[in-house]
Scaffold this motif. Structure first.
Motif: not given
Length: 484
Positions: A249-250, A284-290, A439-444
């Protein structure tokens, strides 16, 4: 009670891709059952203003059917829908489509070694195999807010956009700030007198490198090998984004810096910028593009609300802090039922085993395709085969090829059906869970639609897509029980 040899449920990218490969391999005895009146899945249903792909179009398409004339790097909904319809026409899939056929029951017949498929209009079909190509984003999810049904004005989900509702000059509330909302909020702001955006958790947003292809660029892409080269370049560029998901994740720090710099450049007000700064690990959540969502929130008639909505009245929204916001219309950008989409189906396998019982501790499948106790039932985009970094069409093609190999195994052996062995399924998912846990889905304290009610990621693939492709290149016959 007669029927085809194979039934495909759904006519989005997964269903159409499966049908094309069946026909190419000489399997002509199949039907596609589609609940709606037209094909297209997500790209038929989502017609909200600004709807477009958030994966480059030359990658968000079939590898065997390159489109050299996409209008933009990230094509709009209508263009993607046209692409799917063109594929259906070119590969002769139309005669296999049955519209208005919502599948409500799937029951395995132990004696006959086949599936009984019941549709909402009362028809029953029999098939030797079923391919569930429902996709992940097709059942709208609404928030549980007191009084939601009492609102007197137009109120609808972004996936069921009410194009008859005139929102020009009106006071509009948007609930939710996910992938759809960041696309339609700028369009709503251009016509609404007041726009109130209610955010529960700020998303990570990166700039969207979108642009129109010039005529010269399209002529260049029409040259032999050019579109394939662009597709390959895009694939490997996006695959590098998976390093933070799959290795450490780093490694997401570079992605985080890009998003924070984007936020700082577009939102000068420190108070608003603080509200828009996520407090969880990126990915952790979906990264969005805008590139136009943040500037929209800085407009004088647009207000970002971060307080929780406690009640909806016929004319207003009440918040936890006692606020009352009068509005004329509500748009829900609150996502979809992803983890629940299959578990809520009426599916019974061997010995009357229900899918709910099979998945009582969580949805799982072997390679995300086969579940023990359900012979000749294949899931496309099943558990843990979604993606957070690149094109899901790549995964669909890998799964379609895997299903074709399963069908070829049946043809070679003369078996009536195959059923993944429980031990192989358990071992596969133990390894999967071990990878997901680091993985990042369990971080923070991550909380997203990727997770089920137990906090387990049942949605995403925790590796590189080329790794999944390699693992599904062939079917290991020892992993399956062959039913004669």
């Amino acid at each position: 009670m007669a029927g085809p040899g194979i039934v495909i449920i759904g006519s989005g990218f997964a269903g159409v891709g499966m049908a094309i490969k069946l026909k190419e391999a000489g399997f002509h005895d199949f039907l596609i059952l589609e609940k709606a009146a037209d094909l297209g899945g997500t790209w038929r249903d989502n017609t909200y203003p600004g709807c477009a792909c958030d994966v480059p179009s030359h990658l968000y398409s079939f590898s065997f059917e390159l489109n050299r004339s996409w209008s933009r790097m990230f094509s709009p909904q209508a263009e993607i829908w046209d692409y799917l319809r063109a594929c259906v026409d070119k590969y002769g899939i139309k005669p296999h489509l049955r519209y208005g056929k919502q599948v409500v029951t799937l029951d395995w017949d132990d004696a006959a070694r086949e599936w009984s498929i019941g549709t909402a209009d009362g028809e029953t079909l029999r098939a030797k195999a079923v391919v569930s190509a429902l996709g992940a984003l097709h059942i709208p999810k609404f928030p549980d807010i007191v009084g939601r049904g009492s609102f007197a004005g137009p109120a609808f989900h972004s996936a069921e956009w009410d194009h008859t509702a005139d929102l020009a000059g009106r006071r509009v509330a948007v609930i939710g700030t996910g992938a759809s909302a960041v696309q339609f909020v700028p369009r709503l702001a251009a016509q609404a007198a007041e726009l109130h955006v209610f955010q529960r958790t700020p998303p990570w947003i990166q700039p969207k490198p979108d642009f129109a292809f010039s005529e010269r660029a399209r002529r260049t892409l029409a040259l032999p090998g050019a579109a394939r080269a662009l597709r390959n370049t895009l694939y490997w560029a996006l695959e590098t984004r998976a390093l933070g998901f799959t290795v450490d994740p780093r490694l997401m720090k570079a992605q985080e810096r890009l998003a924070l710099n984007h936020l700082a450049a577009q939102v000068p007000d420190p108070e608003l910028r603080a509200k828009l700064t996520p407090g969880y690990t990126i990915g952790c959540k979906r990264i969005l593009l805008s590139s136009d969502y943040y500037p929209t929130l800085t407009r004088p008639h647009v207000t970002l609300h971060t307080e929780r909505i406690t009640e909806i009245t016929p004319t207003a929204l009440r918040t936890r802090t006692g606020g009352r916001i009068e509005v004329d219309a509500i748009v829900y950008g609150t996502g979809f039922k992803v983890v629940e989409k299959l578990r809520e189906q009426h599916i019974t396998g061997r010995g009357g085993l229900s899918l709910q019982d099979a998945w009582r501790e969580g949805a799982e499948a072997f390679h995300g395709v086969s579940t023990a106790g359900f012979p000749n039932l294949f899931f496309l985009l099943g558990p843990n085969t979604g993606l957070g970094h690149t094109s899901v069409v790549f995964m669909i093609e890998a799964q379609v090829r895997y299903v074709m190999e399963c069908l070829r195994l049946l043809a070679r052996t003369g078996a009536r059906a195959l059923d993944v062995r429980p031990g192989h399924q358990r071992a596969y998912n133990r390894r999967l869970r071990a990878r997901l846990g680091r993985r990042v889905w369990t971080e923070g304290g991550c909380d997203s639609w990727y997770l089920d009610e137990h906090g387990v990621n049942r949605t995403l693939w925790p590796g590189f897509t080329f790794e999944y492709w390699a693992r599904t290149r062939r079917v290991r016959s020892e992993a399956y029980e062959l039913i004669r």
